[in-house]
Design an enzyme around this catalytic site. Structure first.
Site, short mmCIF file in Angstrom:
data_model
loop_
_atom_site.label_atom_id
_atom_site.label_comp_id
_atom_site.label_asym_id
_atom_site.label_seq_id
_atom_site.Cartn_x
_atom_site.Cartn_y
_atom_site.Cartn_z
CG ASP A 25 -3.49 -2.95 -1.99
OD1 ASP A 25 -4.35 -3.15 -2.85
OD2 ASP A 25 -3.68 -3.16 -0.77
CB SER A 75 -0.90 0.01 1.24
OG SER A 75 -0.09 0.19 2.40
O1 G3H Z 1 -6.50 -2.20 1.42
C1 G3H Z 1 -5.68 -1.71 2.15
C2 G3H Z 1 -4.74 -2.42 2.99
O2 G3H Z 1 -5.35 -3.06 4.05
C3 G3H Z 1 -3.60 -1.52 3.35
O3 G3H Z 1 -3.78 -0.78 4.50
O4 G3H Z 1 -2.84 1.50 4.03
O5 G3H Z 1 -2.90 0.59 6.37
O6 G3H Z 1 -1.31 -0.34 4.69
P1 G3H Z 1 -2.65 0.32 4.93
P1 13P Z 2 -8.67 -6.94 4.38
O1 13P Z 2 -8.73 -5.75 5.28
O2 13P Z 2 -9.98 -7.68 4.36
O3 13P Z 2 -7.54 -7.85 4.69
O4 13P Z 2 -8.46 -6.40 2.88
C1 13P Z 2 -7.19 -6.06 2.42
C2 13P Z 2 -7.21 -5.39 1.09
O5 13P Z 2 -8.21 -5.34 0.40
C3 13P Z 2 -5.95 -4.78 0.64
O6 13P Z 2 -6.11 -4.11 -0.57
ZN ZN Z 3 -8.01 -3.18 -0.79
#
Ligand code: G3H
Ligand code: 13P
Ligand code: ZN
Length: 314
Positions: free
Chosen positions: A87, A55
């Site tokens: 992501d 991410s």
């Molecule tokens: O979809 C998102 C992921 O769960 C990433 O979350 O931005 O806290 O790394 P984060």
């Molecule tokens: P979850 O929070 O369900 O693990 O989803 C993660 C996600 O979609 C990352 O892009």
């Molecule tokens: Zn996601």
């Protein structure tokens, strides 16, 4: 740096094989050495392809150079299929940087924009990425959770199947994330009986049978991990995920990438809380981080084997 120099592959063949074989490739989010090692260990044990999801906030935490260094150090060999994927990329610029830093796949998430603007930005990323043989994921519809900046949201703006054909044709996207009732985080729903919108998924799959579809927010939030966290001083009461049977059903219907982050976070946190509480005199982080790594590896193996159906699919 080009992704092939890191031993990585893009998602093109992975997804073709997954659609034909009716299984899904897991995309596990990573953000440090322990998460990376856990996911790669599971991929090696199960002889299966995996996607490493990064991410933007994980990138801020690690930086491109540290990430690339870890991937190089992980010795990804030719008998593995590992994709490094951005992501929820929010801009052309972050997608461009990821591509220049060894990513083999990027997501441009312009799902909050009006359809025409989503198409325009997605196409810009696709045109650039394809020059480098990098695949692009995009999104139509909005999941609750991080995308609308609520943590306990249950409302979703489902993907409209009639938008899909035009979107895919005009953007050239390689895969599409759709909203059918999943959401990010550990509080996805209020009742275990809530069903995903398989009617929407099936209509999209019927209209576009060769389009790889992606499910975000697909963690199952295992009750034993939540209970361990709560037992050892945490408070995650009310956490509830997507039943694995529903994810498995989705993988039979052109969902060929399933994103999992929260389940690994739970495994990590539960192991650290338990280990520290049971060993009050210990202050060697390698002990509790090893416990966390083992627990995350187990979760990944279980997902690959029993939910995605991607074991032995190299
Ligand atoms: O979809 C998102 C992921 O769960 C990433 O979350 O931005 O806290 O790394 P984060
Ligand atoms: P979850 O929070 O369900 O693990 O989803 C993660 C996600 O979609 C990352 O892009
Ligand atoms: Zn996601």
């Amino acid at each position: 740096m080009k992704y092939t120099e890191l031993g990585l592959v893009n998602t093109r063949k992975m997804f073709q094989d997954a659609i034909a074989g009716k299984y899904a490739i897991p995309a596990f989010n990573i953000y440090n050495m322990e998460t990376l090692m856990a996911v790669l260990s599971a991929a090696r044990t199960t002889h299966s392809p995996v996607i490493l999801g990064i991410s933007e906030s994980a990138l801020k935490y690690m930086g491109f150079d540290m990430l690339t260094g870890m991937i190089l150090g992980a010795n990804i060999t030719q008998n593995m299929q590992i994709c490094l994927h951005l992501d929820h990329g929010s801009s052309f610029e972050i997608c461009r940087q990821a591509i220049q830093n060894g990513f083999s796949s990027v997501m441009i998430d312009a799902s909050k924009l009006p359809l025409d603007n989503n198409i325009q930005l997605t196409k810009q990323v696709v045109d650039y990425a394809h020059e480098y043989n990098v695949c692009v994921e995009s999104e139509l519809g909005t999941l609750s959770g991080i995308e609308d900046e609520t943590t306990h949201g249950t409302d979703s703006c489902y993907t409209n199947p009639s938008d899909v054909e035009r979107f895919v044709k005009q953007t050239g996207t390689d895969s599409l994330a759709i909203a059918i009732g999943t959401s990010h985080g550990a509080f996805k729903r209020t009742s275990a009986t809530q069903e995903l919108r398989f009617d929407i998924l099936s209509e999209i799959a019927e209209r576009m049978p060769n389009l790889p579809l992606v499910l975000h927010g697909a963690s199952s939030i295992p009750a034993d991990l939540v209970n361990t966290i709560n037992e050892y001083g945490g408070n995650l009461s009310g956490a509830l995920g997507i039943p694995t049977a529903q994810i498995r059903r989705a993988t039979q219907m052109n969902i060929c990438k399933v994103n999992v982050d929260s389940d690994l976070r739970l495994a990590f946190t539960a192991a650290v809380r338990k280990n520290l509480t049971e060993n009050p005199g210990n202050f060697n982080p390698r002990d509790f981080l090893s416990a966390a790594r083992t627990s995350m590896t187990d979760i990944c193996i279980n997902e690959i084997r029993n939910v995605m159906g991607s074991e032995n699919k190299l």
